[in-house]
Write a protein that holds these residues in place. Structure first.
Motif, mmCIF file in Angstrom:
data_model
loop_
_atom_site.group_PDB
_atom_site.id
_atom_site.type_symbol
_atom_site.label_atom_id
_atom_site.label_comp_id
_atom_site.label_asym_id
_atom_site.label_seq_id
_atom_site.Cartn_x
_atom_site.Cartn_y
_atom_site.Cartn_z
ATOM 1 N N ARG A 194 29.456 -23.550 -19.139
ATOM 2 C CA ARG A 194 30.215 -23.478 -20.387
ATOM 3 C C ARG A 194 29.391 -22.695 -21.386
ATOM 4 N N LEU A 195 29.900 -21.550 -21.776
ATOM 5 C CA LEU A 195 29.248 -20.730 -22.785
ATOM 6 C C LEU A 195 29.795 -21.090 -24.164
ATOM 7 N N SER A 196 28.917 -21.036 -25.140
ATOM 8 C CA SER A 196 29.332 -21.272 -26.524
ATOM 9 C C SER A 196 28.964 -20.076 -27.384
ATOM 10 N N CYS A 197 29.759 -19.873 -28.411
ATOM 11 C CA CYS A 197 29.518 -18.803 -29.366
ATOM 12 C C CYS A 197 29.608 -19.425 -30.757
ATOM 13 N N ALA A 198 28.483 -19.516 -31.428
ATOM 14 C CA ALA A 198 28.442 -20.053 -32.784
ATOM 15 C C ALA A 198 28.558 -18.898 -33.766
ATOM 16 N N VAL A 199 29.492 -19.024 -34.695
ATOM 17 C CA VAL A 199 29.785 -17.929 -35.618
ATOM 18 C C VAL A 199 29.503 -18.371 -37.047
ATOM 19 N N VAL A 240 26.104 -16.096 -32.189
ATOM 20 C CA VAL A 240 25.000 -16.479 -31.311
ATOM 21 C C VAL A 240 25.575 -17.175 -30.088
ATOM 22 N N GLU A 241 25.329 -16.580 -28.906
ATOM 23 C CA GLU A 241 25.796 -17.175 -27.660
ATOM 24 C C GLU A 241 24.740 -18.116 -27.092
ATOM 25 N N SER A 242 25.203 -19.096 -26.337
ATOM 26 C CA SER A 242 24.308 -19.995 -25.627
ATOM 27 C C SER A 242 25.037 -20.533 -24.411
ATOM 28 N N GLY A 243 24.270 -21.183 -23.521
ATOM 29 C CA GLY A 243 24.888 -21.833 -22.377
ATOM 30 C C GLY A 243 24.761 -21.096 -21.058
ATOM 31 N N SER A 258 34.302 -21.351 -27.206
ATOM 32 C CA SER A 258 33.731 -21.699 -25.906
ATOM 33 C C SER A 258 34.417 -20.915 -24.806
ATOM 34 N N LEU A 259 33.658 -20.675 -23.756
ATOM 35 C CA LEU A 259 34.201 -20.066 -22.545
ATOM 36 C C LEU A 259 33.788 -20.970 -21.385
ATOM 37 N N GLN A 260 34.738 -21.746 -20.906
ATOM 38 C CA GLN A 260 34.494 -22.640 -19.779
ATOM 39 C C GLN A 260 34.741 -21.853 -18.499
ATOM 40 N N MET A 294 41.289 -15.114 -14.273
ATOM 41 C CA MET A 294 42.451 -15.974 -14.523
ATOM 42 C C MET A 294 42.440 -17.172 -13.588
ATOM 43 N N GLY A 295 42.671 -18.340 -14.170
ATOM 44 C CA GLY A 295 42.666 -19.567 -13.385
ATOM 45 C C GLY A 295 41.288 -20.153 -13.176
ATOM 46 N N ARG A 296 40.245 -19.411 -13.527
ATOM 47 C CA ARG A 296 38.877 -19.925 -13.389
ATOM 48 C C ARG A 296 38.177 -20.094 -14.734
ATOM 49 N N PHE A 297 38.503 -19.259 -15.696
ATOM 50 C CA PHE A 297 37.882 -19.302 -17.025
ATOM 51 C C PHE A 297 38.902 -19.764 -18.062
ATOM 52 N N THR A 298 38.419 -20.502 -19.051
ATOM 53 C CA THR A 298 39.269 -20.935 -20.163
ATOM 54 C C THR A 298 38.524 -20.714 -21.473
ATOM 55 N N VAL A 299 39.166 -20.014 -22.386
ATOM 56 C CA VAL A 299 38.571 -19.786 -23.704
ATOM 57 C C VAL A 299 39.240 -20.726 -24.719
ATOM 58 N N SER A 300 38.436 -21.261 -25.619
ATOM 59 C CA SER A 300 38.960 -22.156 -26.651
ATOM 60 C C SER A 300 38.104 -21.993 -27.901
ATOM 61 N N ARG A 301 38.597 -22.530 -29.012
ATOM 62 C CA ARG A 301 37.837 -22.446 -30.255
ATOM 63 C C ARG A 301 38.057 -23.683 -31.088
#
Length: 124
Positions: free
Chosen positions: A19-24, A5-8, A80-82, A65-72
């Protein structure tokens, strides 16, 4: 069964951030690689970012690249996708997807589970 489920998503001016979030859901979240994709009106769905199961390996399409950062956070089953310095060209529905392995990670057909998407609109 894995559910995502995505949000943000939302409306933001050019140069802004989201900042997008993905709840799994599911007990095996830490085994899955996660990809972010986006689809703009009239265009094919395209790869945006990828993160390995441990989070140690990340990949991006050149335009972000340089604008988005993915983390978990594997303790919270979230990815998350910042997104910084957003551009009108980033306007699209953004999807997160889960899969095992690394091969062809930019190919959306290699992903097994998908979220419903969240709209990102960047005004100029």
């Amino acid at each position: 069964q894995v559910q995502l489920v995505e949000s943000g998503g939302g409306l933001v001016q050019a140069g802004g951030s989201l900042r997008l979030s993905c709840a799994v859901s599911g007990p095996t979240f830490s085994r899955y690689s996660i990809g972010w994709f986006r689809q703009a009106p009239g265009r094919h769905r395209e790869f945006v970012a990828f993160i390995s199961p441990s989070g140690s390996d990340t990949r991006y399409t050149e335009s972000v690249m340089g604008r988005f950062t993915v983390s978990r956070d594997n303790t919270k089953n979230t990815v998350s996708l910042q997104m910084y310095n957003l551009e009108p060209e980033d306007t699209a529905v953004y999807y997160c997807a889960a899969r095992a392995g690394y091969y062809s990670y930019t190919n959306d057909e290699t992903y097994d589970y998908w979220g419903q998407g969240t709209q990102v609109t960047v005004s100029s």
